[in-house]
Design a protein around this motif. Structure first.
Motif, PDB file in Angstrom:
ATOM      1  N   THR A 355       0.858  -1.186   0.000  1.00 36.16           N
ATOM      2  CA  THR A 355       0.000   0.000   0.000  1.00 36.16           C
ATOM      3  C   THR A 355       0.892   1.233   0.000  1.00 36.16           C
ATOM      4  O   THR A 355       1.893   1.306   0.715  1.00 36.16           O
ATOM      5  N   VAL A 356       0.538   2.205  -0.828  1.00 39.90           N
ATOM      6  CA  VAL A 356       1.310   3.447  -0.931  1.00 39.90           C
ATOM      7  C   VAL A 356       0.362   4.613  -0.712  1.00 39.90           C
ATOM      8  O   VAL A 356      -0.746   4.636  -1.241  1.00 39.90           O
ATOM      9  N   GLY A 357       0.786   5.569   0.104  1.00 34.54           N
ATOM     10  CA  GLY A 357      -0.106   6.687   0.354  1.00 34.54           C
ATOM     11  C   GLY A 357       0.489   7.710   1.294  1.00 34.54           C
ATOM     12  O   GLY A 357       1.641   7.626   1.712  1.00 34.54           O
ATOM     13  N   VAL A 358      -0.341   8.686   1.625  1.00 33.69           N
ATOM     14  CA  VAL A 358       0.022   9.786   2.508  1.00 33.69           C
ATOM     15  C   VAL A 358      -0.945   9.795   3.681  1.00 33.69           C
ATOM     16  O   VAL A 358      -2.153   9.657   3.506  1.00 33.69           O
ATOM     17  N   ASN A 377       3.221   0.232   3.047  1.00 31.96           N
ATOM     18  CA  ASN A 377       2.845  -0.786   4.040  1.00 31.96           C
ATOM     19  C   ASN A 377       2.976  -0.264   5.468  1.00 31.96           C
ATOM     20  O   ASN A 377       3.454  -0.933   6.372  1.00 31.96           O
ATOM     21  N   ASN A 378       2.533   0.987   5.630  1.00 35.30           N
ATOM     22  CA  ASN A 378       2.472   1.625   6.941  1.00 35.30           C
ATOM     23  C   ASN A 378       3.857   1.919   7.527  1.00 35.30           C
ATOM     24  O   ASN A 378       3.981   2.202   8.718  1.00 35.30           O
ATOM     25  N   VAL A 379       4.910   1.851   6.724  1.00 29.08           N
ATOM     26  CA  VAL A 379       6.263   2.174   7.171  1.00 29.08           C
ATOM     27  C   VAL A 379       6.719   3.455   6.485  1.00 29.08           C
ATOM     28  O   VAL A 379       6.784   3.515   5.252  1.00 29.08           O
ATOM     29  N   SER A 380       7.004   4.473   7.271  1.00 25.74           N
ATOM     30  CA  SER A 380       7.626   5.690   6.757  1.00 25.74           C
ATOM     31  C   SER A 380       9.143   5.505   6.843  1.00 25.74           C
ATOM     32  O   SER A 380       9.694   5.349   7.940  1.00 25.74           O
ATOM     33  N   PHE A 381       9.779   5.524   5.701  1.00 28.70           N
ATOM     34  CA  PHE A 381      11.205   5.214   5.628  1.00 28.70           C
ATOM     35  C   PHE A 381      12.039   6.316   6.258  1.00 28.70           C
ATOM     36  O   PHE A 381      11.843   7.504   5.981  1.00 28.70           O
ATOM     37  N   VAL A 382      12.967   5.929   7.099  1.00 22.74           N
ATOM     38  CA  VAL A 382      13.896   6.862   7.731  1.00 22.74           C
ATOM     39  C   VAL A 382      15.251   6.736   7.048  1.00 22.74           C
ATOM     40  O   VAL A 382      15.840   5.646   7.011  1.00 22.74           O
ATOM     41  N   ALA A 406       5.890  -7.785   3.731  1.00 23.82           N
ATOM     42  CA  ALA A 406       5.471  -8.157   2.375  1.00 23.82           C
ATOM     43  C   ALA A 406       4.033  -7.770   2.094  1.00 23.82           C
ATOM     44  O   ALA A 406       3.588  -7.797   0.942  1.00 23.82           O
ATOM     45  N   ALA A 407       3.290  -7.403   3.137  1.00 32.08           N
ATOM     46  CA  ALA A 407       1.895  -6.991   3.018  1.00 32.08           C
ATOM     47  C   ALA A 407       1.620  -5.994   4.137  1.00 32.08           C
ATOM     48  O   ALA A 407       2.347  -5.947   5.137  1.00 32.08           O
ATOM     49  N   PRO A 408       0.595  -5.169   4.018  1.00 34.74           N
ATOM     50  CA  PRO A 408       0.306  -4.192   5.071  1.00 34.74           C
ATOM     51  C   PRO A 408      -0.047  -4.888   6.379  1.00 34.74           C
ATOM     52  O   PRO A 408      -0.761  -5.894   6.378  1.00 34.74           O
ATOM     53  N   ASN A 426       7.975   4.351  11.923  1.00 39.52           N
ATOM     54  CA  ASN A 426       9.202   4.827  11.302  1.00 39.52           C
ATOM     55  C   ASN A 426      10.245   3.720  11.337  1.00 39.52           C
ATOM     56  O   ASN A 426      10.369   3.003  12.331  1.00 39.52           O
ATOM     57  N   GLY A 427      10.985   3.582  10.242  1.00 38.11           N
ATOM     58  CA  GLY A 427      12.009   2.558  10.238  1.00 38.11           C
ATOM     59  C   GLY A 427      12.841   2.570   8.968  1.00 38.11           C
ATOM     60  O   GLY A 427      12.391   3.045   7.920  1.00 38.11           O
ATOM     61  N   THR A 428      14.059   2.062   9.083  1.00 38.92           N
ATOM     62  CA  THR A 428      14.943   1.879   7.931  1.00 38.92           C
ATOM     63  C   THR A 428      14.957   0.387   7.633  1.00 38.92           C
ATOM     64  O   THR A 428      15.797  -0.364   8.132  1.00 38.92           O
ATOM     65  N   LYS A 429      13.979  -0.042   6.861  1.00 39.65           N
ATOM     66  CA  LYS A 429      13.760  -1.463   6.610  1.00 39.65           C
ATOM     67  C   LYS A 429      13.934  -1.758   5.127  1.00 39.65           C
ATOM     68  O   LYS A 429      13.546  -0.953   4.270  1.00 39.65           O
ATOM     69  N   VAL A 430      14.509  -2.902   4.815  1.00 35.06           N
ATOM     70  CA  VAL A 430      14.636  -3.364   3.435  1.00 35.06           C
ATOM     71  C   VAL A 430      13.935  -4.713   3.310  1.00 35.06           C
ATOM     72  O   VAL A 430      13.697  -5.400   4.307  1.00 35.06           O
ATOM     73  N   TYR A 431      13.616  -5.063   2.072  1.00 35.92           N
ATOM     74  CA  TYR A 431      13.056  -6.394   1.787  1.00 35.92           C
ATOM     75  C   TYR A 431      14.110  -7.182   1.027  1.00 35.92           C
ATOM     76  O   TYR A 431      14.583  -6.755  -0.026  1.00 35.92           O
TER      77      TYR A 431
END
Length: 553
Positions: A355-358, A377-382, A406-408, A426-431
């Motif tokens: 999911t992508v959005g504001v 997916n509810n993660v704001s990238f830091v 992998a999903a919201p 908030n997080g610095t996460k990769v897949y």
């Protein structure tokens, strides 16, 4: 006198080797100061002008770009759409594949345009500097290779952008501190020309000179920060033959839609009576969101047309011309010929739903007690303070985690009303992706505030757009209508307002690769993430060591 910073570029073409060998192109870039009209603030451009110079190469050529930073900003350059096969260190996004060039630092970008031909762009990839730091990349076919369409008599680069009277760094910094949307730009540009802009000295009007009966290949690039655009020429149709440096089946249309980061090559036949014809560049936005809605005008001119001749006019599409935008994107198809086949993955190893959005999060120091955020997916990238690729290669702990969802985490009506307590993390996460795995991503617009279009760009790989629709994606029914024969191949695609887009690609390029909305305001708010593609077997499937001059944080 007003100041603006320039990147002075000198092109040195090294001796051409035998046709069977890789040819090398070398570019030197140096940042210096000069002046800007209609502003008292400093900006950054290239060679004292905007757009910067076009970089030319041929398919499979090696390109060397030497950059030296002599300005007060940290700088990186990104070669948008270049696949960077085993050259992730040259991709350019700040704190993703490299630390930025600090004032006084230099770096040699070294990459090969393997298996690519067509039009791409380069631009700054840190903060909002790409508002003025951008230019064209033209990858010509191999020597003695021909276009899969009628050879044009002439080619013309047309770069669309945004013009700001204010300092864009100040614009976004003030907005972030206040937690509110930033001001929009003051005008659109065609090859750096604003045309008539209120309260500003005349900047000139773009003119395309044509000769009767001749065919022109227009290399159209949208380098705007935040605006999706329509492009049209009065009295003429355009035949699209390539998007994002991949050939397409010919598509004849009076109007081209092009999102930030996208490129479109189109054939123009000068087949109308000699006269002056209006060229228009106007915004597309079908959501209640602020946008620069000032139409820029250019002129197509046949020889011998008197200066006072009456202009042949055209009306730009409405701001919310959703049907026109949707029909254009849905009509694009890969060429899928014997020479240029469409290698869309038919089986999928990893199926992802993003999911992508504001949305809105609490903010005690902001104007309204809240701040706007972007998320996937509810993660704001830091953004990290050490480049992700560097942390990955050297196994530096604490920089990122590889648990991007992998999903919201919360399932709801994504195009309806969200839960009242929905907040982003908030997080610095990769897949993490195994080497050579096939991936499908469904990009779903979400309406935490309001549905909105999101042109989304993937670094390191092209992808195939296999499906698109409105409303919430139905995993049982919607895949039945996927196009797995000749889907268009791109590096940037729009996620429609209140809808979804499905893409597929093969993760055969080891490294760390950014995925983000190419509306810079959304990226700034956190609408971004990164893939980590593991090494395969042997040196040809592994990330090589970084170059010795890689900038340090």
């Amino acid at each position: 006198m007003a100041l603006y910073v320039r990147v002075a570029v000198t092109l040195l073409l090294l001796p051409t080797l035998a046709d069977s060998l890789v040819r090398h192109y070398k570019f030197n870039l140096v940042l210096k100061n000069t002046t800007k009209i209609c502003s008292s603030k400093a900006i950054v451009t290239v060679n004292g002008r905007c757009p910067g110079p076009a970089l030319y190469a041929r398919e499979d050529d090696n390109v060397l770009v030497r950059v030296v930073n002599h300005v007060s900003y940290n700088v990186t350059l990104h070669w948008h759409g270049v696949r960077q096969r085993q050259t992730a260190w040259a991709d350019g996004p700040g704190y993703i594949t490299q630390c930025p060039l600090q004032p006084g630092q230099g770096y040699l970008y070294n990459f090969t345009v393997t298996g690519q031909r067509g039009t791409l762009l380069w631009h700054a990839h840190i903060s909002w500097l790409r508002a003025t730091v951008y230019g064209a990349i033209v990858i010509l076919p191999k020597k003695n290779a021909s276009y899969p369409f009628p050879k044009p008599d002439k080619e013309e680069i047309i770069i669309l952008g945004e013009w700001w009277k204010a300092d864009t760094e100040a614009v976004i910094n003030q907005a972030m501190q206040a937690g509110i949307p930033p001001n929009v730009s003051d005008a659109h540009t065609i090859n750096g020309l604003t045309g008539p802009v209120p309260n500003c000295s005349p900047q000139g009007t773009y003119t395309l000179h044509v000769e009767p009966g001749k065919t022109y290949l227009l290399r159209i690039i949208n380098a705007a920060l935040n605006d999706e655009l329509f492009f049209q020429i009065a009295g003429h149709h355009l035949t699209v033959v390539e998007v994002d440096a991949t050939y397409t089946k010919p598509l004849t249309t009076p109007t081209i839609y092009i999102a930030p980061g996208q490129t479109t090559n189109a054939l123009l036949k000068a087949d109308q009576p000699p006269a002056k014809y209006l060229i228009t560049v106007s915004s597309f936005m079908d959501a209640p969101v602020g946008v620069d809605n000032l139409t820029n005008y250019g002129i197509l001119r046949y020889p011998g047309t008197p200066t006072a001749a009456t202009m042949v006019l055209t009306s730009p599409p409405p701001l919310n011309a959703t049907a026109m935008q949707s029909n254009f994107t849905a009509s694009l198809r890969s060429l899928n010929s014997k020479q240029y086949p469409t290698a869309v993955p038919l089986t999928i190893d990893r199926s992802l739903f993003f999911t992508v959005g504001v949305g809105v999060n609490p903010c005690a120091t902001c104007v309204n007690g809240s701040m706007l955020v972007g998320d996937i997916n509810n993660v704001s990238f830091v953004m990290p303070t050490i480049a992700l690729l560097q942390a990955h290669y050297y196994n530096i702990s604490g920089v990122f985690t590889d648990d991007f969802p992998a999903a919201p985490p919360v399932i709801y009506n994504y195009t309806g009303n969200p839960p009242s307590n929905l907040r982003t993390m908030n997080g610095t996460k990769v897949y993490r992706l195994p080497f050579n795995s096939t991936v499908q991503i469904v990009l779903q617009d979400s309406a935490a505030i309001a549905p909105e279009s999101h042109p989304t760009h993937l670094h390191g790989s092209n992808f195939f757009v296999v499906g698109k629709g409105l409303g919430n994606f139905d995993p049982n029914e919607d895949p039945k209508s996927f196009n797995l024969v000749d889907p268009v191949e791109r590096n940037t695609v729009d996620v429609p307002t209140g809808g979804w887009t499905a893409i597929r690609f093969r993760a055969d390029n080891p490294g760390v690769w950014f995925l983000h909305c190419h509306l810079e305001v959304h990226t700034t708010w956190g609408l971004k993430m990164a893939f980590l593609v593991d090494n395969g077997n042997g040196p040809n499937e592994s990330l090589p060591p970084p170059p010795s001059d890689l900038p340090k944080c």
